[in-house]
Design a protein around this motif. Structure first.
Motif, PDB file in Angstrom:
ATOM      1  N   GLY A  63      11.527  22.862 -15.413  1.00  0.00           N
ATOM      2  CA  GLY A  63      11.913  23.404 -16.712  1.00  0.00           C
ATOM      3  C   GLY A  63      13.282  24.047 -16.660  1.00  0.00           C
ATOM      4  O   GLY A  63      13.967  24.016 -15.629  1.00  0.00           O
ATOM      5  N   GLN A  64      13.663  24.637 -17.759  1.00  0.00           N
ATOM      6  CA  GLN A  64      14.930  25.351 -17.851  1.00  0.00           C
ATOM      7  C   GLN A  64      14.662  26.842 -17.988  1.00  0.00           C
ATOM      8  O   GLN A  64      13.707  27.252 -18.652  1.00  0.00           O
ATOM      9  N   VAL A  65      15.508  27.640 -17.339  1.00  0.00           N
ATOM     10  CA  VAL A  65      15.319  29.090 -17.347  1.00  0.00           C
ATOM     11  C   VAL A  65      15.472  29.617 -18.772  1.00  0.00           C
ATOM     12  O   VAL A  65      16.516  29.454 -19.398  1.00  0.00           O
ATOM     13  N   GLU A  66      14.403  30.235 -19.259  1.00  0.00           N
ATOM     14  CA  GLU A  66      14.408  30.792 -20.611  1.00  0.00           C
ATOM     15  C   GLU A  66      14.571  32.312 -20.587  1.00  0.00           C
ATOM     16  O   GLU A  66      15.263  32.889 -21.427  1.00  0.00           O
ATOM     17  N   GLN A  67      13.924  32.959 -19.593  1.00  0.00           N
ATOM     18  CA  GLN A  67      14.017  34.417 -19.461  1.00  0.00           C
ATOM     19  C   GLN A  67      13.993  34.795 -17.984  1.00  0.00           C
ATOM     20  O   GLN A  67      13.326  34.138 -17.176  1.00  0.00           O
ATOM     21  N   VAL A  68      14.722  35.869 -17.646  1.00  0.00           N
ATOM     22  CA  VAL A  68      14.683  36.458 -16.302  1.00  0.00           C
ATOM     23  C   VAL A  68      14.304  37.921 -16.477  1.00  0.00           C
ATOM     24  O   VAL A  68      14.974  38.660 -17.192  1.00  0.00           O
ATOM     25  N   VAL A 111       8.434  37.345 -13.278  1.00  0.00           N
ATOM     26  CA  VAL A 111       9.754  37.310 -12.644  1.00  0.00           C
ATOM     27  C   VAL A 111      10.729  36.503 -13.503  1.00  0.00           C
ATOM     28  O   VAL A 111      11.855  36.923 -13.746  1.00  0.00           O
ATOM     29  N   ALA A 112      10.276  35.348 -13.968  1.00  0.00           N
ATOM     30  CA  ALA A 112      11.113  34.505 -14.823  1.00  0.00           C
ATOM     31  C   ALA A 112      10.213  33.574 -15.634  1.00  0.00           C
ATOM     32  O   ALA A 112       9.041  33.364 -15.297  1.00  0.00           O
ATOM     33  N   LYS A 113      10.761  33.019 -16.712  1.00  0.00           N
ATOM     34  CA  LYS A 113      10.017  32.077 -17.551  1.00  0.00           C
ATOM     35  C   LYS A 113      10.864  30.837 -17.775  1.00  0.00           C
ATOM     36  O   LYS A 113      12.049  30.927 -18.101  1.00  0.00           O
ATOM     37  N   LEU A 114      10.217  29.670 -17.590  1.00  0.00           N
ATOM     38  CA  LEU A 114      10.885  28.395 -17.818  1.00  0.00           C
ATOM     39  C   LEU A 114      10.393  27.788 -19.127  1.00  0.00           C
ATOM     40  O   LEU A 114       9.280  28.065 -19.580  1.00  0.00           O
ATOM     41  N   ALA A 115      11.214  26.957 -19.712  1.00  0.00           N
ATOM     42  CA  ALA A 115      10.844  26.248 -20.938  1.00  0.00           C
ATOM     43  C   ALA A 115      10.797  24.750 -20.654  1.00  0.00           C
ATOM     44  O   ALA A 115      11.686  24.203 -20.003  1.00  0.00           O
ATOM     45  N   ASN A 116       9.703  24.083 -21.150  1.00  0.00           N
ATOM     46  CA  ASN A 116       9.570  22.634 -21.007  1.00  0.00           C
ATOM     47  C   ASN A 116       8.750  22.122 -22.189  1.00  0.00           C
ATOM     48  O   ASN A 116       7.527  21.976 -22.100  1.00  0.00           O
ATOM     49  N   PRO A 117       9.398  21.843 -23.338  1.00  0.00           N
ATOM     50  CA  PRO A 117       8.683  21.406 -24.545  1.00  0.00           C
ATOM     51  C   PRO A 117       7.856  20.144 -24.322  1.00  0.00           C
ATOM     52  O   PRO A 117       6.757  20.013 -24.871  1.00  0.00           O
ATOM     53  N   GLN A 118       8.365  19.201 -23.546  1.00  0.00           N
ATOM     54  CA  GLN A 118       7.642  17.952 -23.307  1.00  0.00           C
ATOM     55  C   GLN A 118       6.327  18.225 -22.587  1.00  0.00           C
ATOM     56  O   GLN A 118       5.285  17.651 -22.927  1.00  0.00           O
ATOM     57  N   ILE A 153      17.442  37.014  -6.110  1.00  0.00           N
ATOM     58  CA  ILE A 153      17.093  36.158  -7.242  1.00  0.00           C
ATOM     59  C   ILE A 153      18.408  35.689  -7.856  1.00  0.00           C
ATOM     60  O   ILE A 153      19.294  36.492  -8.127  1.00  0.00           O
ATOM     61  N   ASP A 154      18.537  34.391  -8.003  1.00  0.00           N
ATOM     62  CA  ASP A 154      19.801  33.828  -8.484  1.00  0.00           C
ATOM     63  C   ASP A 154      19.500  32.805  -9.568  1.00  0.00           C
ATOM     64  O   ASP A 154      19.410  31.604  -9.312  1.00  0.00           O
ATOM     65  N   LEU A 155      19.287  33.286 -10.788  1.00  0.00           N
ATOM     66  CA  LEU A 155      18.969  32.419 -11.916  1.00  0.00           C
ATOM     67  C   LEU A 155      19.905  32.717 -13.076  1.00  0.00           C
ATOM     68  O   LEU A 155      20.307  33.864 -13.289  1.00  0.00           O
ATOM     69  N   THR A 156      20.232  31.682 -13.829  1.00  0.00           N
ATOM     70  CA  THR A 156      21.021  31.853 -15.054  1.00  0.00           C
ATOM     71  C   THR A 156      20.277  31.186 -16.201  1.00  0.00           C
ATOM     72  O   THR A 156      19.580  30.180 -16.007  1.00  0.00           O
ATOM     73  N   LEU A 157      20.406  31.739 -17.389  1.00  0.00           N
ATOM     74  CA  LEU A 157      19.724  31.185 -18.553  1.00  0.00           C
ATOM     75  C   LEU A 157      20.188  29.752 -18.793  1.00  0.00           C
ATOM     76  O   LEU A 157      21.377  29.441 -18.728  1.00  0.00           O
ATOM     77  N   GLY A 158      19.215  28.875 -19.040  1.00  0.00           N
ATOM     78  CA  GLY A 158      19.526  27.471 -19.273  1.00  0.00           C
ATOM     79  C   GLY A 158      19.585  26.636 -18.015  1.00  0.00           C
ATOM     80  O   GLY A 158      19.691  25.408 -18.087  1.00  0.00           O
ATOM     81  N   GLN A 159      19.509  27.275 -16.861  1.00  0.00           N
ATOM     82  CA  GLN A 159      19.569  26.545 -15.593  1.00  0.00           C
ATOM     83  C   GLN A 159      18.342  25.651 -15.432  1.00  0.00           C
ATOM     84  O   GLN A 159      17.217  26.053 -15.710  1.00  0.00           O
ATOM     85  N   THR A 160      18.555  24.406 -14.994  1.00  0.00           N
ATOM     86  CA  THR A 160      17.450  23.478 -14.777  1.00  0.00           C
ATOM     87  C   THR A 160      16.827  23.727 -13.408  1.00  0.00           C
ATOM     88  O   THR A 160      17.525  23.743 -12.396  1.00  0.00           O
TER      89      THR A 160
END
Length: 398
Positions: free
Chosen positions: A74-79, A93-100, A237-244
């Motif tokens: 998924g893509q990073v939606e929230q950290v 810790v983080a939330k991913l988005a995957n509509p499909q 932790i190394d995440l950015t919003l929208g990151q796949t």
């Protein structure tokens, strides 16, 4: 006109007095320095305990770490956290988005609901059919029992000549027909039961197949919310919003801050001096933490051996994991050494000296002195504790 000045007797006497005073001062100074140069000094032999210190560097590492990895794509939606934050088990810790993925889960949920309803309907229909067939078989068996009782009575009457053999034959034939019906109905019922079980098994397998897919898809959707699997501190932790994020990608590292341990590198040529439970001082900021050696690696890497040191539970606030630290390891046994005070007055090596022993006796001896440290000279041989050496003060040190 030339003037000629002739000194008087008074001036001459004064000059003689001044000259005498200067001469006396010079003689006094010469005598003082001569006395000082020949004055005997005393240096005493003292005892000092020293440790064979092993100085090394290392890194503070948590004893328990958990590498949090992605279980879904998924893509990073929230950290929700940053490095250094404290977390408990289950904290987001983080939330991913995957509509499909969520759409596929919804489709499977609908299919699972339909199959569950079909399974229940099929089960009810077959149960009703089962009850009807059981009732029919039961009715036939009851009729057969009655006919059997009638046949027995008719047979008795026929033996007595009350009824004819023809009537008896008709009753016997009817019973045989009923017996045949009961057997056929029983076979049909058993066949129905086998067919019923096969149908229900097939329907159940279909329902469970979709249910299994739904469960797996639901787990993937639930895994879009990444939670802490242990309580501790977020190390990285190394995440950015929208990151796949792909399956298995590292999301964060969580570590328990207690207990911590230190990995220390000790040179291979001195590792034999290190042993389990050996005292270790760990330098953290301005603090010295007392610890002990826990384990020694059997392997050598780049000429050094890794030594594991378990740290106490209570540590200074300045303690940071993965920070480079200085460590000093000590043997459990101290080494006793003799040192000569005023060591800067004596050279290293062998020399002849006058020694005053503890009884006050003065003896000329050959002694051997070693390294100079902190104002003292190491005694290698020739002297014992509390001996004193007579020497002449030197104006310069070693």
């Amino acid at each position: 006109m030339d003037l000629k000045i002739t000194p008087t007797k008074s001036i001459s006497k004064k000059l003689l007095s001044i000259s005498a005073i200067i001469t006396a001062v010079i003689i006094s100074i010469s005598l003082y320095f001569s006395f000082t140069a020949n004055q005997q000094k005393i240096a005493r032999v003292v005892e000092q305990f020293s440790l064979n210190e092993i100085v090394a560097t290392g890194t503070i590492i948590p004893l328990h770490q958990h590498w949090l990895s992605a279980k879904s794509v998924g893509q990073v939606e929230q950290v929700f956290v940053n490095a250094g934050d404290n977390v408990n088990i289950g904290d987001p810790v983080a939330k991913l988005a995957n509509p499909q993925l969520e759409s596929e889960r919804a489709t499977l949920q609908i299919e699972a609901n339909i199959l569950a309803a079909e399974f229940l309907g099929k089960q009810l229909d077959l149960e009703n059919s089962d009850l009807n067939m059981q009732q029919q078989l039961s009715d036939l068996k009851s009729e057969l029992r009655l006919n059997t009782m009638k046949l027995e009575a008719e047979t008795s009457l026929a033996h007595k000549g009350i009824i004819s053999q023809y009537d008896l034959a008709r009753v016997t034939e009817k019973r045989q027909q009923l017996q045949f019906k009961v057997e056929n109905e029983a076979q049909r019922y058993h066949s129905f039961i086998r067919n019923k079980e096969a149908q229900m098994q097939a329907q159940k397998a279909k329902k469970e197949g979709v249910s299994s897919k739904l469960q797996a898809k639901t787990e993937q959707v639930n895994n879009l919310l990444i939670t802490a699997k242990m309580s501790g501190v977020v190390q990285s932790i190394d995440l950015t919003l929208g990151q796949t994020i792909q399956l298995g990608d590292e999301i964060a590292v969580i570590a328990k801050m207690s207990p911590l341990h230190a990995k220390i590198s000790v040179a291979q040529n001195i590792i034999a001096q290190v042993f389990p439970d050996m005292p270790v001082d760990i330098f953290i900021g301005e603090h010295i933490v007392k610890a002990k050696v826990d384990a020694i690696s059997p392997s050598v890497k780049n000429g050094a051996v890794e030594v594991n040191v378990v740290l106490p539970k209570i540590l200074p606030k300045e303690t940071k994991t993965f920070a480079t630290i200085k460590a000093v390891l000590y043997p459990t046994k101290k080494q006793q050494k003799l040192w000569l005070e005023q060591g800067d007055q004596f050279p290293e090596g062998e020399l002849q000296v006058s020694v005053i022993d503890t009884t006050g006796k003065i003896t000329d001896k050959t002694i051997k002195l070693g390294q100079f440290s902190h104002g003292k000279r190491e005694v290698v041989s020739g002297l014992t504790l509390n001996d004193q050496i007579l020497f002449k003060q030197k104006n310069n040190g070693i």
